[in-house]
Design an enzyme around this catalytic site. Structure first.
Site, mmCIF file in Angstrom:
data_model
loop_
_atom_site.group_PDB
_atom_site.id
_atom_site.type_symbol
_atom_site.label_atom_id
_atom_site.label_comp_id
_atom_site.label_asym_id
_atom_site.label_seq_id
_atom_site.Cartn_x
_atom_site.Cartn_y
_atom_site.Cartn_z
ATOM 1 N N VAL A 330 14.714 64.446 21.953
ATOM 2 C CA VAL A 330 13.434 64.320 22.643
ATOM 3 C C VAL A 330 13.402 63.085 23.533
ATOM 4 C CG1 VAL A 330 10.966 63.943 22.304
ATOM 5 C CG2 VAL A 330 12.178 65.608 20.901
ATOM 6 N N ASP A 377 5.000 66.381 72.282
ATOM 7 C CA ASP A 377 4.268 66.540 73.527
ATOM 8 C C ASP A 377 4.022 65.155 74.113
ATOM 9 O OD1 ASP A 377 2.882 67.642 75.595
ATOM 10 O OD2 ASP A 377 1.106 68.185 74.439
ATOM 11 N N ASP A 716 1.360 77.354 70.470
ATOM 12 C CA ASP A 716 2.360 76.473 69.857
ATOM 13 C C ASP A 716 2.626 76.844 68.408
ATOM 14 O OD1 ASP A 716 2.663 74.948 72.158
ATOM 15 O OD2 ASP A 716 1.056 73.564 71.603
ATOM 16 N N GLU A 781 19.687 54.875 25.397
ATOM 17 C CA GLU A 781 19.258 55.266 24.051
ATOM 18 C C GLU A 781 20.307 56.147 23.380
ATOM 19 O OE1 GLU A 781 15.309 56.929 24.224
ATOM 20 O OE2 GLU A 781 14.777 55.580 25.850
ATOM 21 N N ASN A 818 10.602 55.892 23.835
ATOM 22 C CA ASN A 818 10.296 56.960 24.791
ATOM 23 C C ASN A 818 8.844 56.895 25.248
ATOM 24 O OD1 ASN A 818 11.339 59.350 26.141
ATOM 25 N ND2 ASN A 818 9.920 60.516 24.869
ATOM 26 N N ASP A 822 8.836 54.917 29.213
ATOM 27 C CA ASP A 822 9.115 55.993 30.167
ATOM 28 C C ASP A 822 8.040 56.123 31.245
ATOM 29 O OD1 ASP A 822 11.550 56.634 29.173
ATOM 30 O OD2 ASP A 822 11.078 58.717 28.696
#
Length: 993
Positions: A330, A377, A716, A781, A818, A822
């Site tokens: 996980v 343009d 266009d 990890e 985690n 994270d």
């Protein structure tokens, strides 16, 4: 300016002295409620008066504001809804629908079962901790997804289509979602039809309905009554939502909105359609799957290794091994990648919107960073789009016009004499000619010059507005308005390159007169006479050549040129054109059909040419230089005269002093090979038609370029759709081009395109930053646990405890890492300001991977350093191993755990660039430091708070422990700095070759 002929017939009522009087009649069964839409088939069988009266609206005054608000509240917004919105509780529960979350929930069950079997003593700490972490992860994912949805919703509000409707007798623009039943739509070339509606007036109105019928040819629309069983494509008295006006003007009363439109019927059929992921999303998903498989394999190997080298005897030992494997899997897979990606993209796009670049689709951001050619343009994009008449050239000479912009301050003068105010007979001829030129150009115009709160503004085309401003400077406006009443119009199209209007001259017994303005060469080709003073003379070849030379002279001064001519149509006599015209029903709605216009636009009287200037924007030159520095080529594509286009291009640095301009006519003569060579060598294309834009885009794309193309007109749209990045003008652009484009420039400014390219590169860099961070940290990890198990005897883990299973990190500690390291740092990296000079490198190639071999090697290197320093910390504090220590296993493991957390926080600085030092602009990202501080505080809490110590198996550390952990964790930063130093030296050597 009056647009209605004196002979107009009223729709749905009668014109009296007091104005509009509605017709009274018995209501139809289907229209008892004036807000009920008339079904398309039945509505086509109704007369105009019936259709309008059924909806309770005055087609001249429209709905009142309060009535429109009432209908909007009653019927809801005019928006297609493909499916019901997802409730918030379902969005939250969806956070748990992930295979890895299922693993964690299974781990909770297993841990709880083991706790029960062993006597259920105390709290099932592992189960509670894992369950809390699962819930916290879901909360984080939900908040990120909600934020992304809110950002996308805000973006959609910025890009929503607007419609012009008549409210309280005035034409106003409202969001298309606020259009209601009975609203009177004002339609013009380039508009996207906001709702199903019944046509009540039309002037050469043509609508492209391919989106509904598949027919590529535009359909002519006109009021009238048709049979009620006609198929949709044959209902020429109705217009439909989602179609585009390609020519002409008209008005239509709304009969259906939202899901009660033909487009809404189709939307219901598409409810099951699933949005396809973008290339970037597909690559992120691939990375997630790849890592998922790899980490599951590693987790199984780690569990098997632990099982083999440990003496697993009890259920508790087995659960420990199982939880380790699940937690490792996980923690190692960045399952939050899609949510972080969505947030970073949406926040980045909102930042671009604040810089006036509205990107409609998040997926377009990845294309922006790859743009290698910008086809732009000239007028309004490279220039300021405030056209100003500077010279008026006639047969008697030329006059200067002073002043700039739309404020009518200035004069028209020839030397010392001011035209329009002097009575000097020497200047009478030129004054007469100048009057006809400026008033004629103002008559053949659909623009309005307005003054509100002291500010002058223009509604309509800036070129037409320039005539109105110059005419007002000469003091001619009031007389022109009194003298002429418009009764017909042959609108300007890119193919005709001219516009004509028919007016009744009240000073000449309402004699009709035709006024034409347009490209000087086109208008002059239809002239047989010219005006000198008060006389009309035969246009001989010498005079024609002199007029063309005047045009060339003005163009050579970078001026845009417009020619003006007229033709008295006459009521009787040999001409008779006016009689034939007025005897037809064409002018009932102000329409002059193409075939009639072609007949009338002959034998014109040439009056003269105006030279307008639209100076380059002050910032355009610098933007062109930035684009060139970034390896992005700039190509000018314009309908203006080649000399004008080339002069502006040279001034801005788009092309060099020896550059050339290629015209649309010259493009038509090229074969495929010649076209490919032309788009490679030529940077300026002038006098081009919209189809030439499409040819240029296709030719550039065939050479491997990623092309951004600007556009504003309805024609266009094909080029914008074909380009990799279609850029629509937000001010002058039509609703059709805004729908076709992937990006809208709110300020119509070329420099904003370059800003968007820069920002697109920054966003893409930030995506790589958080990917580098997440993957390297997760790799750390995985390697820490794997190497810790394999090298347990070497670092003293095996002898540190009598337990059968001794691990470098506990499962709950891995999950904590985690959770803490994270999401917040990854999101902060996604909002990092520009670190590298993104405009100093070439565009990203098509198909280039987000994570290349160089980045993968860096990820592995950083992950390895993290694992080494974390395990070394454990070894330093444990007795035995490579370094003799004095602490017990809990303290040593806590120290290794802390070192890994701090190493990942140092890695945040590493990840800001692959080559630039992480110490550069150290304090430029406050969000980054907020994430780092949060991580440090959370780690201090988990180490020192008793309740968290129990939950995560930690012990308090003294200052010496913290110092060692910090110093060893910082090795991640210093080792990466050394690698970057080597990389920069290698890049310099390569650049010097």
């Amino acid at each position: 300016m009056c647009r209605r002929s004196r002979t107009d017939r009223v729709v749905g009522g009668v014109w009296g002295v007091a104005g509009w009087t509605p017709c009274h009649r018995a209501p139809r069964r289907v229209c008892d409620d004036p807000g009920v839409a008339v079904p398309s088939s039945e509505g086509s069988a109704l007369g105009r008066a019936e259709a309008v009266a059924d909806l309770g609206v005055d087609p001249e005054a429209g709905l009142s504001g309060p009535e429109a608000a009432r209908r909007l509240e009653r019927d809801g917004p005019n928006a297609l809804v493909a499916s019901a919105p997802v409730p918030r509780w379902r969005t939250f529960l969806a956070q748990f629908q992930d295979p890895l979350i299922y693993l964690l929930l299974a781990a909770v069950v297993v841990a709880t079962g083991a706790w029960w079997v062993e006597g259920a003593g105390g709290w099932p700490v592992d189960s509670v901790v894992i369950a809390v972490i699962v819930v916290l992860n879901a909360v984080l994912g939900y908040s990120q997804e909600t934020r992304a949805e809110q950002a996308v919703a805000a973006l959609q509000r910025m890009t929503e289509v607007r419609a012009t409707v008549v409210r309280g007798g005035r034409a106003v623009q409202v969001p298309a979602r606020e259009v209601v039943l009975g609203d009177v739509l004002v339609l013009a070339e380039g508009d996207s039809v906001a709702a199903d509606a019944r046509v009540v007036t039309a002037n050469a109105l043509r609508v492209a309905e391919a989106a509904l019928t598949g027919e590529s040819t535009a359909v002519s629309k006109a009021p009238g009554t048709l049979p009620d069983d006609l198929p949709l494509g044959d209902r020429t008295n109705a217009v439909y939502r989602g179609t585009a006006v390609t020519a002409g003007t008209g008005r239509a009363v709304v009969t259906g909105t939202a899901m009660d439109t033909e487009m809404g019927r189709i939307a219901r059929l598409l409810e099951s359609t699933v949005r396809q992921p973008t290339p970037l999303e597909r690559e992120i998903a691939f990375i997630g799957r790849f890592l998922g498989i790899a980490v599951v394999v590693i987790a199984v190997v780690v569990m098997a290794t632990v099982w083999l080298i440990s003496d697993v005897r009890t259920a508790e030992d087995a659960v420990t091994v199982l939880l380790l494997g699940v937690s490792l899997a996980v923690a190692a897979v960045p399952e939050g990648l899609p949510a972080v990606l969505s947030v970073v993209l949406s926040v980045g796009v909102q930042q671009m919107a604040r810089r006036d670049a509205i990107v409609k689709d998040l997926s377009s951001v990845e294309t922006l960073g790859s743009a290698s050619v910008i086809c732009t343009d000239k007028t309004g994009t490279l220039t300021s789009n405030e056209m100003t008449v500077q010279r008026v050239v006639t047969a008697s000479g030329s006059a200067e016009v002073t002043g700039a912009g739309y404020r009518p301050e200035g004069v028209v003068h020839d030397g010392d004499a001011v035209l329009g105010t002097t009575a000097d007979p020497d200047h009478e001829p030129q004054r007469a000619e100048g009057t006809v030129v400026l008033s004629g150009g103002s008559l053949a115009s659909n623009s309005e010059l307005r003054q509100e709160e002291g500010q002058w503004s223009v509604l309509g085309d800036p070129t037409e507005a320039a005539f109105l401003v110059a005419e007002r400077k000469m003091g001619l406006t009031e007389r022109r308005v009194r003298r002429f009443t418009r009764v017909g119009e042959a609108p300007f199209t890119s193919g005709r390159k001219r516009m004509s209007t028919v007016h009744l001259d009240h000073e000449r017994d309402d004699e009709p007169v035709l006024v034409t303005k347009g490209a000087p060469d086109v208008v002059l080709a239809r002239c047989t006479r010219y005006r000198r003073g008060m006389e009309t003379l035969v246009l001989d070849e010498a005079t024609r050549a002199r007029a063309l030379a005047d045009v060339e002279d003005l163009s050579g001064r970078a001026m845009r040129t417009i020619g003006v001519a007229y033709r008295p149509l006459g009521r009787s006599g040999s001409d008779g054109a006016g009689t034939r015209l007025l005897d037809t029903a064409y002018l009932e709605a102000g329409e002059v059909p193409a075939e009639v216009a072609e007949e009338l636009e002959q034998d014109l009287v040439w009056v003269g040419t105006v030279g307008m200037i639209d100076p380059p924007r002050a910032e355009a030159g610098e933007a062109v230089r930035d684009a060139h520095r970034a390896g992005v080529r700039v190509v000018m594509i314009t309908g203006d005269h080649p000399s004008t286009a080339l002069r502006i291009a040279q001034d801005l640095g788009i092309t060099g002093p020896d550059g050339t301009a290629l015209t649309g006519a010259e493009l038509d003569r090229l074969d495929e090979e010649g076209l490919a060579r032309a788009v490679t060598e030529v940077d300026v294309f002038a006098r081009v038609a919209p189809e030439h834009k499409l040819q240029i885009v296709d030719a550039l794309q065939s050479q491997g370029h990623v092309v951004a193309m600007t556009g504003d007109g309805v024609n266009d749209a094909p080029a914008l759709r074909s380009a990799d990045i279609g850029v629509a003008m937000g001010i002058t652009g039509t609703e059709v081009t805004k729908e076709a484009g992937a990006m809208i420039l709110r300020d119509d400014n070329f420099s904003t395109i370059v800003v968007a390219v820069r920002q697109g590169r920054v966003i893409f860099d930030n995506i790589k930053k958080f990917l580098r961070y997440l993957l390297s940290s997760n790799m750390g990890e995985v390697l820490t646990v794997f190497l810790g198990v394999v090298l347990a005897p070497v670092i003293g883990l095996t002898d540190a405890s009598a337990e059968a299973v001794v691990l470098p990190l506990l499962a709950t500690q891995i999950l904590w890492i985690n959770l803490v390291t994270d999401s917040a740092p990854a999101l902060a990296l996604g909002m990092d300001p520009e670190t590298d000079d993104v405009m100093a490198r070439r565009p990203r190639r098509r198909g280039e991977r987000v994570i290349d071999a160089r980045m993968w090697s860096g990820i592995l290197a950083v992950g390895a350093v993290m694992a080494v320093v974390s395990l070394l910390t454990i070894d330093v504090f444990l007795p035995g191993g490579l370094v003799e220590g004095q602490d017990d296993l809990t303290v040593a493991r806590t120290a290794g755990f802390t070192t890994l957390v701090l190493a990942q926080l140092f890695n945040v600085l590493n990840s800001r660039s692959q080559t630039v030092s992480g110490l550069k602009d150290l304090w430029s990202n406050r969000w980054l430091w907020a994430a780092i501080v949060f991580g440090v505080v959370a780690q201090v809490a988990v180490v020192h708070l008793p309740v968290l110590q129990t939950a995560f198996g930690t012990a308090a550390l003294d200052p010496f422990h913290w110092l060692v952990c910090t110093l060893l964790a910082s090795c991640v930063l210093w080792s990466d700095e050394l690698i970057k130093l080597v990389e920069r030296a290698r890049d310099r050597r390569r650049a010097g070759r």
